[in-house]
Write a protein that holds these residues in place. Structure first.
Motif, PDB file in Angstrom:
ATOM      1  N   LEU A  56       0.743  -1.423   0.006  1.00  0.00           N
ATOM      2  CA  LEU A  56      -0.145  -0.031   0.030  1.00  0.00           C
ATOM      3  C   LEU A  56       0.661   1.392   0.108  1.00  0.00           C
ATOM      4  O   LEU A  56       0.532   2.272  -0.677  1.00  0.00           O
ATOM      5  CB  LEU A  56      -0.887  -0.229   1.265  1.00  0.00           C
ATOM      6  N   ASP A  57       2.010   1.426   0.534  1.00  0.00           N
ATOM      7  CA  ASP A  57       2.755   2.359   0.614  1.00  0.00           C
ATOM      8  C   ASP A  57       3.404   2.862  -0.703  1.00  0.00           C
ATOM      9  O   ASP A  57       3.422   3.944  -1.125  1.00  0.00           O
ATOM     10  CB  ASP A  57       4.058   1.897   1.644  1.00  0.00           C
ATOM     11  N   VAL A  58       3.731   1.683  -1.466  1.00  0.00           N
ATOM     12  CA  VAL A  58       4.203   2.092  -2.952  1.00  0.00           C
ATOM     13  C   VAL A  58       3.132   2.263  -3.778  1.00  0.00           C
ATOM     14  O   VAL A  58       3.027   3.330  -4.641  1.00  0.00           O
ATOM     15  CB  VAL A  58       4.875   0.759  -3.529  1.00  0.00           C
ATOM     16  N   LEU A  59       1.802   1.631  -3.819  1.00  0.00           N
ATOM     17  CA  LEU A  59       0.607   2.187  -4.609  1.00  0.00           C
ATOM     18  C   LEU A  59       0.199   3.460  -4.028  1.00  0.00           C
ATOM     19  O   LEU A  59       0.126   4.168  -4.987  1.00  0.00           O
ATOM     20  CB  LEU A  59      -0.328   0.920  -4.232  1.00  0.00           C
ATOM     21  N   ARG A  60       0.211   3.918  -2.904  1.00  0.00           N
ATOM     22  CA  ARG A  60      -0.161   5.109  -2.234  1.00  0.00           C
ATOM     23  C   ARG A  60       0.398   6.152  -3.226  1.00  0.00           C
ATOM     24  O   ARG A  60       0.094   7.404  -3.471  1.00  0.00           O
ATOM     25  CB  ARG A  60      -0.165   5.287  -1.064  1.00  0.00           C
ATOM     26  N   LYS A  61       1.912   6.066  -3.132  1.00  0.00           N
ATOM     27  CA  LYS A  61       2.860   7.052  -3.387  1.00  0.00           C
ATOM     28  C   LYS A  61       2.951   7.288  -5.011  1.00  0.00           C
ATOM     29  O   LYS A  61       3.244   8.282  -5.817  1.00  0.00           O
ATOM     30  CB  LYS A  61       4.146   6.719  -3.006  1.00  0.00           C
ATOM     31  N   LYS A  62       2.225   6.180  -5.884  1.00  0.00           N
ATOM     32  CA  LYS A  62       2.185   6.301  -7.111  1.00  0.00           C
ATOM     33  C   LYS A  62       0.699   7.013  -7.665  1.00  0.00           C
ATOM     34  O   LYS A  62       0.528   7.033  -8.917  1.00  0.00           O
ATOM     35  CB  LYS A  62       2.108   4.738  -7.716  1.00  0.00           C
ATOM     36  N   LEU A  63      -0.070   7.339  -6.764  1.00  0.00           N
ATOM     37  CA  LEU A  63      -1.564   7.905  -7.171  1.00  0.00           C
ATOM     38  C   LEU A  63      -1.313   9.182  -7.631  1.00  0.00           C
ATOM     39  O   LEU A  63      -0.478   9.798  -7.133  1.00  0.00           O
ATOM     40  CB  LEU A  63      -2.480   7.942  -5.842  1.00  0.00           C
ATOM     41  N   LEU A  64      -1.999   9.430  -8.651  1.00  0.00           N
ATOM     42  CA  LEU A  64      -1.951  10.755  -9.368  1.00  0.00           C
ATOM     43  C   LEU A  64      -2.722  11.796  -8.523  1.00  0.00           C
ATOM     44  O   LEU A  64      -2.461  13.042  -8.764  1.00  0.00           O
ATOM     45  CB  LEU A  64      -2.625  10.726 -10.762  1.00  0.00           C
ATOM     46  N   SER A  65      -3.611  11.512  -7.705  1.00  0.00           N
ATOM     47  CA  SER A  65      -4.519  12.283  -6.884  1.00  0.00           C
ATOM     48  C   SER A  65      -4.836  11.491  -5.549  1.00  0.00           C
ATOM     49  O   SER A  65      -5.091  10.304  -5.579  1.00  0.00           O
ATOM     50  CB  SER A  65      -5.582  12.985  -7.560  1.00  0.00           C
ATOM     51  N   ARG A 221      -7.775  -2.981 -12.508  1.00  0.00           N
ATOM     52  CA  ARG A 221      -6.649  -3.856 -12.615  1.00  0.00           C
ATOM     53  C   ARG A 221      -6.102  -4.509 -11.598  1.00  0.00           C
ATOM     54  O   ARG A 221      -5.843  -4.090 -10.517  1.00  0.00           O
ATOM     55  CB  ARG A 221      -5.577  -3.069 -13.408  1.00  0.00           C
ATOM     56  N   PHE A 222      -5.472  -5.894 -11.765  1.00  0.00           N
ATOM     57  CA  PHE A 222      -5.087  -6.534 -10.893  1.00  0.00           C
ATOM     58  C   PHE A 222      -3.611  -6.201 -10.711  1.00  0.00           C
ATOM     59  O   PHE A 222      -3.054  -6.050 -11.593  1.00  0.00           O
ATOM     60  CB  PHE A 222      -5.205  -8.009 -11.306  1.00  0.00           C
ATOM     61  N   VAL A 223      -2.940  -6.112  -9.407  1.00  0.00           N
ATOM     62  CA  VAL A 223      -1.571  -5.689  -9.259  1.00  0.00           C
ATOM     63  C   VAL A 223      -0.987  -6.940  -8.790  1.00  0.00           C
ATOM     64  O   VAL A 223       0.022  -7.435  -9.389  1.00  0.00           O
ATOM     65  CB  VAL A 223      -1.343  -4.557  -8.230  1.00  0.00           C
ATOM     66  N   THR A 224      -1.340  -7.488  -7.696  1.00  0.00           N
ATOM     67  CA  THR A 224      -0.584  -8.450  -7.029  1.00  0.00           C
ATOM     68  C   THR A 224      -1.368  -9.268  -5.805  1.00  0.00           C
ATOM     69  O   THR A 224      -2.304  -8.862  -5.433  1.00  0.00           O
ATOM     70  CB  THR A 224       0.930  -8.209  -6.467  1.00  0.00           C
ATOM     71  N   VAL A 225      -0.866 -10.417  -5.435  1.00  0.00           N
ATOM     72  CA  VAL A 225      -1.151 -10.837  -4.247  1.00  0.00           C
ATOM     73  C   VAL A 225       0.036 -10.925  -3.200  1.00  0.00           C
ATOM     74  O   VAL A 225       1.285 -10.614  -3.765  1.00  0.00           O
ATOM     75  CB  VAL A 225      -1.691 -12.416  -4.238  1.00  0.00           C
ATOM     76  N   ASP A 226      -0.178 -10.875  -1.897  1.00  0.00           N
ATOM     77  CA  ASP A 226       0.974 -10.948  -0.988  1.00  0.00           C
ATOM     78  C   ASP A 226       1.660 -12.255  -1.204  1.00  0.00           C
ATOM     79  O   ASP A 226       1.031 -13.262  -1.447  1.00  0.00           O
ATOM     80  CB  ASP A 226       0.547 -10.417   0.312  1.00  0.00           C
ATOM     81  N   ARG A 227       2.945 -12.214  -0.530  1.00  0.00           N
ATOM     82  CA  ARG A 227       3.650 -13.651  -0.613  1.00  0.00           C
ATOM     83  C   ARG A 227       3.277 -14.621   0.325  1.00  0.00           C
ATOM     84  O   ARG A 227       3.279 -15.831   0.170  1.00  0.00           O
ATOM     85  CB  ARG A 227       5.076 -13.354  -0.483  1.00  0.00           C
ATOM     86  N   ASN A 228       2.221 -14.073   1.349  1.00  0.00           N
ATOM     87  CA  ASN A 228       1.595 -15.009   2.263  1.00  0.00           C
ATOM     88  C   ASN A 228       0.547 -15.574   2.121  1.00  0.00           C
ATOM     89  O   ASN A 228      -0.169 -16.488   2.577  1.00  0.00           O
ATOM     90  CB  ASN A 228       1.633 -14.410   3.765  1.00  0.00           C
ATOM     91  N   PHE A 233      -4.706  -7.331  -4.523  1.00  0.00           N
ATOM     92  CA  PHE A 233      -4.920  -5.777  -4.600  1.00  0.00           C
ATOM     93  C   PHE A 233      -5.057  -5.608  -6.006  1.00  0.00           C
ATOM     94  O   PHE A 233      -4.519  -5.801  -6.796  1.00  0.00           O
ATOM     95  CB  PHE A 233      -3.190  -5.201  -4.383  1.00  0.00           C
ATOM     96  N   PHE A 234      -6.179  -4.653  -6.045  1.00  0.00           N
ATOM     97  CA  PHE A 234      -6.721  -4.134  -7.338  1.00  0.00           C
ATOM     98  C   PHE A 234      -6.737  -2.724  -7.112  1.00  0.00           C
ATOM     99  O   PHE A 234      -6.741  -1.960  -6.224  1.00  0.00           O
ATOM    100  CB  PHE A 234      -7.955  -4.653  -7.548  1.00  0.00           C
ATOM    101  N   VAL A 235      -6.461  -1.974  -8.581  1.00  0.00           N
ATOM    102  CA  VAL A 235      -6.698  -0.568  -8.518  1.00  0.00           C
ATOM    103  C   VAL A 235      -7.681   0.095  -9.490  1.00  0.00           C
ATOM    104  O   VAL A 235      -7.479  -0.724 -10.744  1.00  0.00           O
ATOM    105  CB  VAL A 235      -5.245   0.104  -8.799  1.00  0.00           C
ATOM    106  N   ASP A 236      -7.827   1.265  -9.652  1.00  0.00           N
ATOM    107  CA  ASP A 236      -8.714   1.901 -10.463  1.00  0.00           C
ATOM    108  C   ASP A 236      -7.562   2.589 -11.547  1.00  0.00           C
ATOM    109  O   ASP A 236      -6.746   3.509 -10.877  1.00  0.00           O
ATOM    110  CB  ASP A 236      -9.578   3.065  -9.979  1.00  0.00           C
TER     111      ASP A 236
END
Length: 282
Positions: A56-65, A221-228, A233-236
């Motif tokens: 979530l840290d990486v995805l949040r920092k990639k948000l355009l708004s 769009r699908f991004v990934t699952v966690d390794r456990n 994780f899905f994003v608009d």
């Protein structure tokens, strides 16, 4: 007198847990060697259990708004979940939803006070109560929406999106017992509790294939699952740079490590234990 002393000691312990989570998360965050193409390198856990804080840290920092707002359904006591890091470390505003009154009381006494715009509500979410949830939320397009109720997740997610919510990042628990290929979920039961549904506690939730089909129908769009092997994780996509999403090489599936250790069987063998239950094909 005893009840007040017990609550005081519980609060002290919970604040210690918060401090430990902050320290652990900060150390793990700094230790990462991030490759934006590989979500497995994004993971770290402060308040989360399976690396979700880092993804979530990486995805949040990639948000355009961003509106710096979150919603989590199935928030427990607020300390061990997917949005605790946002609330405490990032000072996000948001809404924690939890069905246990005792856990909500603990969250209100400790973690909610870390952000002026955070609140915790005692609510057992059903398809029918999503409209109430909508009236409670400050934003219908939160940066992060986390759903983890070990049961009717598919049916609740559908009601959420059909009801007008459009989260930028949507985190959902999947049940690895269904494997990679099966596109299944359980039948909807308003009072469903997974610990009572089947003695194995394996009959709950949605397959990752089912989630991918579901979210694709809503333009996510699908991004990934966690390794456990716990969360997907899905994003608009309209809130992200296309080149970033196109280069991500997410993990498609992982065995739930807790279930694998408990049963010492692969997901395929675990599924045989619940194969006679009722499912819905997605």
């Amino acid at each position: 007198m005893f009840a007040r002393l017990f609550n005081y000691l519980l609060d002290v312990r919970d604040r210690q847990r918060i401090n430990i989570a902050l320290s652990k998360g900060a150390a793990m965050m700094q230790a990462r060697d991030i490759d934006f193409k590989k979500p497995s390198t994004w993971e770290f856990s402060g308040f989360s259990q399976n690396g979700e804080d880092g993804i979530l840290d990486v995805l949040r920092k990639k948000l355009l708004s961003s509106n710096r707002y979150f919603i989590e359904i199935g928030a427990a006591d607020g300390i061990e979940n997917n949005t605790g890091w946002l609330l405490v470390a990032e000072k996000y505003n948001g809404m924690l939803i939890e069905g246990s009154a005792k856990l909500v009381e603990r969250a209100r006494r400790t973690i909610v006070g870390y952000s002026i715009g955070a609140e915790c509500h005692n609510m057992f979410v059903t398809k029918e109560s999503v409209l109430e949830l909508k009236s409670m939320a400050f934003h219908l397009d939160p940066d992060v929406f986390s759903l983890d109720i070990d049961g009717n997740d598919y049916h609740i997610a559908k009601a959420i999106l059909d009801g007008g919510f459009r989260p930028k990042i949507f985190v959902v628990e999947y049940n690895s017992v269904y494997g990679l290929e099966r596109s299944l979920t359980i039948e909807y039961q308003p009072t469903f509790v997974f610990t009572k549904a089947h003695p194995t506690h394996l009959y709950y939730g949605v397959s990752i294939s089912g989630w991918r089909k579901f979210f694709a129908n809503y333009g996510y769009r699908f991004v990934t699952v966690d390794r456990n092997g716990v969360n997907g994780f899905f994003v608009d996509p309209k809130f992200f740079d296309k080149s970033f999403l196109d280069e991500v090489q997410g993990l498609m599936f992982a065995e739930n490590q807790s279930q694998f250790i408990k049963f010492r069987k692969s997901s395929e063998d675990q599924f045989e234990l619940i194969a006679d239950q009722k499912f819905i094909t997605i």
